[in-house]
Design a protein around this motif. Sequence first.
Motif, short mmCIF file in Angstrom:
data_model
loop_
_atom_site.label_atom_id
_atom_site.label_comp_id
_atom_site.label_asym_id
_atom_site.label_seq_id
_atom_site.Cartn_x
_atom_site.Cartn_y
_atom_site.Cartn_z
N LEU A 35 0.16 -8.70 -12.20
CA LEU A 35 -0.52 -7.42 -12.03
C LEU A 35 0.13 -6.57 -10.95
O LEU A 35 0.56 -7.07 -9.91
CB LEU A 35 -1.99 -7.62 -11.64
N SER A 36 0.16 -5.25 -11.21
CA SER A 36 0.55 -4.27 -10.19
C SER A 36 -0.68 -3.92 -9.39
O SER A 36 -1.80 -4.33 -9.71
CB SER A 36 1.03 -2.98 -10.85
N ALA A 37 -0.48 -3.08 -8.38
CA ALA A 37 -1.61 -2.52 -7.64
C ALA A 37 -2.29 -1.46 -8.52
O ALA A 37 -1.66 -0.92 -9.43
CB ALA A 37 -1.10 -1.87 -6.37
N LEU A 38 -3.56 -1.15 -8.25
CA LEU A 38 -4.23 -0.07 -8.99
C LEU A 38 -3.41 1.21 -8.80
O LEU A 38 -2.87 1.44 -7.72
CB LEU A 38 -5.63 0.20 -8.44
N THR A 41 -2.37 3.32 -5.50
CA THR A 41 -2.55 2.54 -4.26
C THR A 41 -1.24 2.42 -3.46
O THR A 41 -1.24 2.67 -2.26
CB THR A 41 -3.07 1.12 -4.60
N THR A 42 -0.15 2.07 -4.14
CA THR A 42 1.09 1.87 -3.38
C THR A 42 1.54 3.20 -2.75
O THR A 42 1.99 3.21 -1.60
CB THR A 42 2.20 1.24 -4.25
N ASN A 43 1.35 4.30 -3.48
CA ASN A 43 1.67 5.61 -2.88
C ASN A 43 0.83 5.83 -1.62
O ASN A 43 1.33 6.30 -0.60
CB ASN A 43 1.38 6.75 -3.86
N GLY A 119 -1.79 -3.76 -1.90
CA GLY A 119 -2.19 -3.27 -3.22
C GLY A 119 -2.26 -4.38 -4.26
O GLY A 119 -3.26 -4.54 -4.96
N GLU A 120 -1.19 -5.16 -4.36
CA GLU A 120 -1.14 -6.23 -5.37
C GLU A 120 -2.07 -7.38 -4.98
O GLU A 120 -2.66 -8.03 -5.85
CB GLU A 120 0.30 -6.74 -5.55
N LEU A 121 -2.22 -7.62 -3.67
CA LEU A 121 -3.14 -8.69 -3.24
C LEU A 121 -4.56 -8.31 -3.67
O LEU A 121 -5.31 -9.13 -4.21
CB LEU A 121 -3.05 -8.88 -1.72
N GLY A 181 2.62 -8.88 -8.90
CA GLY A 181 3.96 -8.34 -9.08
C GLY A 181 4.42 -7.78 -7.74
O GLY A 181 3.65 -7.77 -6.77
N TYR A 182 5.69 -7.36 -7.67
CA TYR A 182 6.22 -6.54 -6.57
C TYR A 182 6.45 -7.30 -5.25
O TYR A 182 7.48 -7.15 -4.64
CB TYR A 182 5.27 -5.36 -6.35
N ILE A 183 5.50 -8.14 -4.84
CA ILE A 183 5.62 -8.71 -3.49
C ILE A 183 6.39 -10.04 -3.49
O ILE A 183 6.42 -10.75 -4.49
CB ILE A 183 4.25 -8.89 -2.79
N LYS A 195 11.02 -3.50 -4.25
CA LYS A 195 11.22 -2.04 -4.34
C LYS A 195 10.23 -1.43 -5.34
O LYS A 195 9.66 -2.13 -6.17
CB LYS A 195 12.67 -1.67 -4.73
N ARG A 196 10.08 -0.10 -5.23
CA ARG A 196 9.05 0.58 -6.02
C ARG A 196 9.23 0.29 -7.52
O ARG A 196 10.35 0.27 -8.03
CB ARG A 196 9.09 2.10 -5.77
N GLY A 197 8.10 0.07 -8.16
CA GLY A 197 8.12 -0.26 -9.59
C GLY A 197 8.52 -1.71 -9.85
O GLY A 197 8.77 -2.11 -10.98
N GLY A 198 8.56 -2.52 -8.77
CA GLY A 198 9.14 -3.86 -8.85
C GLY A 198 8.33 -4.91 -9.59
O GLY A 198 8.81 -6.02 -9.79
N SER A 199 7.12 -4.57 -10.03
CA SER A 199 6.34 -5.58 -10.77
C SER A 199 7.02 -5.96 -12.09
O SER A 199 6.88 -7.09 -12.56
CB SER A 199 4.93 -5.07 -11.06
N ASP A 200 7.74 -5.02 -12.69
CA ASP A 200 8.49 -5.34 -13.92
C ASP A 200 9.53 -6.42 -13.61
O ASP A 200 9.76 -7.34 -14.39
CB ASP A 200 9.27 -4.11 -14.44
N TYR A 201 10.17 -6.25 -12.45
CA TYR A 201 11.21 -7.20 -12.02
C TYR A 201 10.58 -8.57 -11.78
O TYR A 201 11.12 -9.60 -12.22
CB TYR A 201 11.85 -6.64 -10.74
#
Length: 440
Positions: A35-38, A41-43, A119-121, A181-183, A195-201
Amino acid sequence: MKVMKFGGTSVGKPERMKHIASLLQTETEPAIVVLSALSGTTNALVEIGNAIASGDRHSAQQFINNLTEHYNKFIKELFSKEASLATAQAIVDEHFEFLNIILKISFSESLSKDILAQGELLSTKIFSVYLEEIGESYALLPALEFMSIDENDEPQIGSIRIKLKQLLDQHKEKKILVTQGYICRNARGEVDNLKRGGSDYSASLIAAAISASVCEIWTDIDGMHNNDPRVVGTTRPVEQLSFEEAAELAYFGAKILHPASIWPAQQYKIPVKLLNTMQPEAKGTLITQEPGGHGVKAVAAKDNIYAVRIKSSRMLLAYGFLRKVFEVFEKYKTAIDMITTSEVAVSLTIDNADHLDQIIKELEVLGTVTVDKDQTIVSVVGYNINETEEIIKKLFGSIRSVPIRMVSYGGSPHNISLLVSADEKVHLLKQLNKGMFGLE
Ligand code: ADP
Ligand code: ASP
Ligand code: MG
C-alpha cells in the motif's frame, strides 16, 4: 503468490479502502498487498518537512493539524465498530504525536525521512484494522524489516529475499500479507525511501524477491495510455507492452509507473499488470517479455530537464574529449539522459541540477558552456520503431511550429526522443496525439 500494489488514490477514500478489501476477498491466490500512503499525504509530509527545515514551525504545526483532522475524519467514516475505531484512533494519535515531537527537536536529513515514512505506516495500519473489523485474516509485514538499499541507494534483491522469506515463514497460513510501499532502510540502518512514487518499485522488488506469479499495480486508470491523460483530451489504454517499452515510458515521464519499477520484474521475468481499482474488470496493460505488436505504442514527457552544451574547437578531430566530459558528470553522480554531438560541440541533458554549478565550472575548462533550463523530453515509444522510415516520417509530419532543441534516435530501437522548451510540451503532445494516434 502474487503481489498487488494499491496506489494513493486507491486507498485515499474510506469507500475505496473498503473496495480494496472486497477485491482481496475475491482472490484465490495468496497475495502480498503493498500500500501507498493515502493520496495527498506524502505531499503534506514533504511540506511539513520543508517547513521544519526552514525553521517555520508555525506553518509546520498548521500542516500537521490539517493532516491530523483529515485522518480523524477518515477513520470515523471507515469504521463502523466502536472497538475498531478506538484502535485506529490510537494508531493515528501515536503517529501524529511523533510528528508533534519532531517539531520540538532539531531538524536533520534523516529525520525528514522519518517524517515521510509516516504516510505508508499509517495507511497499512489503518487498513489492517479494517481487515480485522470485517473478520479477514491477514498479517502485516513491516517493510522496514526487509526492504533495504545499499550505500549507492540500490536495493539488494538477494538480502530482501532472505529477510522477506523469514517473515513469510512466520505467517504461512495467511492469504493476505499487507506491507508498506516506498519506505526502506538505508546502508546506515536509517529509515529511508525509494523516492517519490516508489511504491511501484517496492512492489516490483518484492515480486522479484519472492518470484511472484504476477505483479499487479492497481491505480486510478485502466493501464498505460498512449499519451499523458493529464495533458491531452483523448487517450486510450495500451493492451500489451514489452518490459523495454514500459521501462522507456516510465523513465521518460509516464507517471503511472515509477522509473525504476520495471527492471526487477524484467530481470526475474515477472509479468506486470496495470489495473484500475475503480474498474477491476477493465483489461488494463500487460507487461511481459513480448512486445504485443509493432508500431508506436505511446508518448510520454519528462519535465524539469536541463540542456548543457559544451562547445570547443579542441574537440575537432580529438579523441578522449567525451570521456573528459562524462567524467565530470560521473564525479557528481549526475545521470545523463540524452546526448548529441557534432564536430565542435556536444549537447546533453540532465534532470538532476543539484551539482550543476560545480559541473559547469569543471566543464568550462573544456570549452564554452551554455545551459538551457525548463526543457522537456518528449519520448515516442514502440517496439523496434527505428526499423521503418514510416514512423519517423509520420513523427516529424505531425509536428508544426514546435522548435526542436535535440533529437535522439537509435540509442534504443524502442525510443525516439525530442527535447523541447517546457512551454512547447502541451502543444507537441497534442500534435503527436493527432498525428501518430488519430486522437484529439
Ligand atoms: P498511484 O497513486 O496509484 O501510484 P499515480 O498518480 O502515481 O497513481 O499514477 C497514475 C496517474 O498517472 C494517472 O492518474 C494519470 O494521470 C498519470 N499518467 C501519466 N501518464 C500516463 C499514461 N501514459 N498512462 C496512464 N496514466 C498516466
Ligand atoms: N507515497 C509515496 C509518494 O506519494 C509513494 C507512492 O505513492 O508510490 O510518492
Ligand atoms: Mg504512483
